[in-house]
Motif scaffolding. Structure first.
Motif, mmCIF file in Angstrom:
data_model
loop_
_atom_site.group_PDB
_atom_site.id
_atom_site.type_symbol
_atom_site.label_atom_id
_atom_site.label_comp_id
_atom_site.label_asym_id
_atom_site.label_seq_id
_atom_site.Cartn_x
_atom_site.Cartn_y
_atom_site.Cartn_z
ATOM 1 N N ARG A 52 3.179 -5.807 -8.767
ATOM 2 C CA ARG A 52 4.641 -6.332 -9.522
ATOM 3 C C ARG A 52 5.571 -5.416 -9.414
ATOM 4 N N PRO A 53 6.690 -5.398 -9.253
ATOM 5 C CA PRO A 53 7.286 -6.851 -9.055
ATOM 6 C C PRO A 53 7.091 -7.358 -7.859
ATOM 7 N N ALA A 54 6.830 -8.752 -7.771
ATOM 8 C CA ALA A 54 6.565 -9.353 -6.471
ATOM 9 C C ALA A 54 7.388 -9.258 -5.285
ATOM 10 N N THR A 55 7.108 -8.887 -4.194
ATOM 11 C CA THR A 55 7.919 -8.946 -3.010
ATOM 12 C C THR A 55 7.210 -9.733 -1.836
ATOM 13 N N SER A 56 8.164 -10.425 -1.169
ATOM 14 C CA SER A 56 7.679 -11.156 -0.393
ATOM 15 C C SER A 56 7.225 -10.445 1.233
ATOM 16 N N GLN A 129 1.319 -17.961 0.247
ATOM 17 C CA GLN A 129 0.030 -17.559 -0.311
ATOM 18 C C GLN A 129 0.506 -16.368 -1.243
ATOM 19 N N ALA A 130 -0.019 -16.434 -2.486
ATOM 20 C CA ALA A 130 0.094 -15.448 -3.320
ATOM 21 C C ALA A 130 -1.353 -15.327 -3.946
#
Length: 152
Positions: A52-56, A129-130
């Motif tokens: 985190r922070p989430a990045t694609s 997908q995560a």
């Protein structure tokens, strides 16, 4: 008839998940299957790792990162499915997979991965997908671990 088709879809998704984890395992006697890893993703798929922070990232970027690690510090990586839960409605599905990974034969981590899938031309593909890490404060739900028997 619909129940049988849905059972076939659930089986196909579970096989896809198992194939994904197997393709991302390597060691001295086994090479990773980068092409196999990417073949189950939709062309516009996005992945979100646990950091985190989430990045694609795209499946290609994820594979490139893992390939670079495999050529340097991550000499072996083994990932196994511990259990799954799959829900299908028509040509859309969600899947939850508990997994365990072993890095360089020593570091063991557990994750829960969640996937959104679409069925096109008779084939399931991951579109998103995560995942997040499991630990003592956030353990894998027991019901998901019990799902391991469903993989047989």
């Amino acid at each position: 008839m619909q129940d049988e088709a849905q059972n076939d879809d659930v089986r196909a998704i579970r096989l896809l998940i198992t194939r994904q984890f197997a393709s991302l395992s390597w060691g001295p006697a086994k090479s990773p299957d980068w092409a196999g890893l990417q073949s189950d993703f939709h062309d516009n798929a996005v992945l979100y790792g646990a950091s985190r922070p989430a990045t694609s990232q795209s499946p290609e970027a994820f594979a490139a990162r893992m390939k670079a690690l495999a050529e340097t510090s991550l000499r072996s990586f083994d990932e196994a499915v511990l259990g799954t839960e799959v829900r299908v409605f028509g040509n859309v599905a969600v899947a939850v997979a508990a997994c365990e990974s072993t890095e360089n034969g020593t570091q063991i981590d557990r994750n829960v991965e969640m996937m959104l899938l679409l069925k096109e031309d008779g084939r399931w593909k991951i579109v998103a997908q995560a995942w997040d890490r499991a630990d003592e404060a956030q353990p894998i739900p027991e019901g998901l671990l019990a799902g391991k028997a469903e993989l047989a």
